[in-house]
Design a protein around this motif. Structure first.
Motif, short mmCIF file in Angstrom:
data_model
loop_
_atom_site.label_atom_id
_atom_site.label_comp_id
_atom_site.label_asym_id
_atom_site.label_seq_id
_atom_site.Cartn_x
_atom_site.Cartn_y
_atom_site.Cartn_z
N VAL A 203 -28.31 62.01 145.30
CA VAL A 203 -28.23 63.30 144.62
C VAL A 203 -28.61 64.45 145.56
CG1 VAL A 203 -29.25 64.72 142.79
CG2 VAL A 203 -28.53 62.38 142.30
N ILE A 204 -29.68 64.28 146.31
CA ILE A 204 -30.11 65.34 147.24
C ILE A 204 -29.05 65.60 148.29
CG2 ILE A 204 -31.79 65.95 149.04
CD1 ILE A 204 -33.87 64.36 147.28
N ARG A 205 -28.48 64.54 148.84
CA ARG A 205 -27.41 64.73 149.84
C ARG A 205 -26.20 65.45 149.24
NH1 ARG A 205 -26.88 59.02 152.72
NH2 ARG A 205 -24.84 59.91 153.15
N THR A 206 -25.87 65.14 148.01
CA THR A 206 -24.75 65.80 147.34
C THR A 206 -25.05 67.27 147.10
OG1 THR A 206 -24.08 63.73 146.28
CG2 THR A 206 -23.28 65.79 145.29
N VAL A 207 -26.25 67.55 146.60
CA VAL A 207 -26.64 68.93 146.26
C VAL A 207 -26.72 69.81 147.51
CG1 VAL A 207 -28.58 70.31 145.40
CG2 VAL A 207 -27.83 68.31 144.14
N THR A 208 -27.11 69.23 148.64
CA THR A 208 -27.31 70.02 149.86
C THR A 208 -26.14 69.94 150.83
OG1 THR A 208 -28.51 68.21 150.93
CG2 THR A 208 -29.82 69.81 149.69
N ALA A 209 -25.03 69.35 150.41
CA ALA A 209 -23.89 69.14 151.31
C ALA A 209 -22.93 70.32 151.39
CB ALA A 209 -23.13 67.89 150.88
N ASN A 210 -23.42 71.53 151.21
CA ASN A 210 -22.57 72.71 151.29
C ASN A 210 -22.41 73.09 152.76
OD1 ASN A 210 -21.53 75.33 151.32
ND2 ASN A 210 -22.62 75.92 149.47
N PRO A 211 -21.16 73.14 153.27
CA PRO A 211 -20.96 73.44 154.69
C PRO A 211 -21.42 74.86 155.08
CG PRO A 211 -18.86 73.29 153.55
CD PRO A 211 -19.91 72.88 152.58
N GLU A 212 -21.61 75.73 154.10
CA GLU A 212 -22.07 77.09 154.39
C GLU A 212 -23.58 77.16 154.56
OE1 GLU A 212 -20.52 79.77 151.47
OE2 GLU A 212 -18.49 79.03 151.72
N MET A 213 -24.29 76.08 154.26
CA MET A 213 -25.74 76.06 154.37
C MET A 213 -26.15 75.44 155.70
SD MET A 213 -26.81 75.00 150.53
CE MET A 213 -28.17 76.09 150.28
N PRO A 214 -27.33 75.80 156.20
CA PRO A 214 -27.80 75.22 157.46
C PRO A 214 -27.95 73.70 157.35
CG PRO A 214 -29.28 76.98 156.72
CD PRO A 214 -28.28 76.75 155.63
N PRO A 215 -27.85 72.98 158.47
CA PRO A 215 -27.95 71.53 158.42
C PRO A 215 -29.32 71.02 157.96
CG PRO A 215 -27.68 72.30 160.68
CD PRO A 215 -27.55 73.49 159.79
N GLU A 216 -30.37 71.86 158.05
CA GLU A 216 -31.70 71.44 157.61
C GLU A 216 -31.93 71.63 156.12
OE1 GLU A 216 -31.55 74.67 159.69
OE2 GLU A 216 -31.09 73.13 161.08
N THR A 217 -30.91 72.05 155.39
CA THR A 217 -31.08 72.31 153.95
C THR A 217 -31.59 71.07 153.23
OG1 THR A 217 -29.33 73.97 153.97
CG2 THR A 217 -29.87 73.02 151.84
N GLY A 218 -32.55 71.30 152.34
CA GLY A 218 -33.12 70.22 151.56
C GLY A 218 -33.58 70.72 150.21
N ILE A 219 -34.28 69.87 149.51
CA ILE A 219 -34.86 70.20 148.21
C ILE A 219 -36.34 70.52 148.44
CG2 ILE A 219 -35.45 69.28 145.93
CD1 ILE A 219 -32.46 69.72 146.28
N ARG A 220 -36.81 71.64 147.91
CA ARG A 220 -38.23 72.00 148.05
C ARG A 220 -38.90 71.85 146.69
NH1 ARG A 220 -42.14 76.36 148.37
NH2 ARG A 220 -43.54 75.84 150.09
N ILE A 221 -40.06 71.21 146.69
CA ILE A 221 -40.85 71.05 145.48
C ILE A 221 -42.15 71.82 145.68
CG2 ILE A 221 -41.94 69.45 143.87
CD1 ILE A 221 -40.02 67.28 144.88
N GLU A 222 -42.44 72.71 144.72
CA GLU A 222 -43.65 73.53 144.81
C GLU A 222 -44.31 73.63 143.45
OE1 GLU A 222 -42.61 77.62 145.85
OE2 GLU A 222 -40.63 77.27 145.01
#
Length: 99
Positions: free
Chosen positions: A11-30
């Protein structure tokens, strides 16, 4: 350290797989804003200063310092329902359902 199930990784890989986003894009939990026990989850282009980084199979999770301590021995899972909505769950320890 927080453990990711295979479902969470997918799921995280799918959600962050936007080519317009930086390659380090991830999910942040705060921590939640109102001081409650609720946690906030968002897509982040990179970790913030002090974040703990958890990475598994190309899926990145950035944990705020206080959240990292809270989730140190937990497992993050994720599922997508039939309507395409994503639900993340946190379980105790490393015992978790395999997706």
């Amino acid at each position: 350290m927080l453990t990711l199930t295979s479902g969470a990784v997918q799921v995280i890989r799918t959600v962050t797989a936007n080519p317009e986003m930086p390659p380090e894009t991830g999910i942040r939990i705060e921590s939640g804003i109102d001081g409650s026990d609720a946690l906030r989850l968002s897509v982040a282009p990179a970790p913030e200063a002090g974040d703990q980084v958890v990475e598994a199979e190309g899926a990145r999770v950035y944990l705020e310092q206080t959240v990292a301590q809270l989730l140190d021995d937990k497992t993050l899972d994720a599922q997508v329902d039939s309507q395409g909505d994503v639900a993340f769950t946190i379980a105790e320890g490393t015992e978790h359902p395999e997706a």
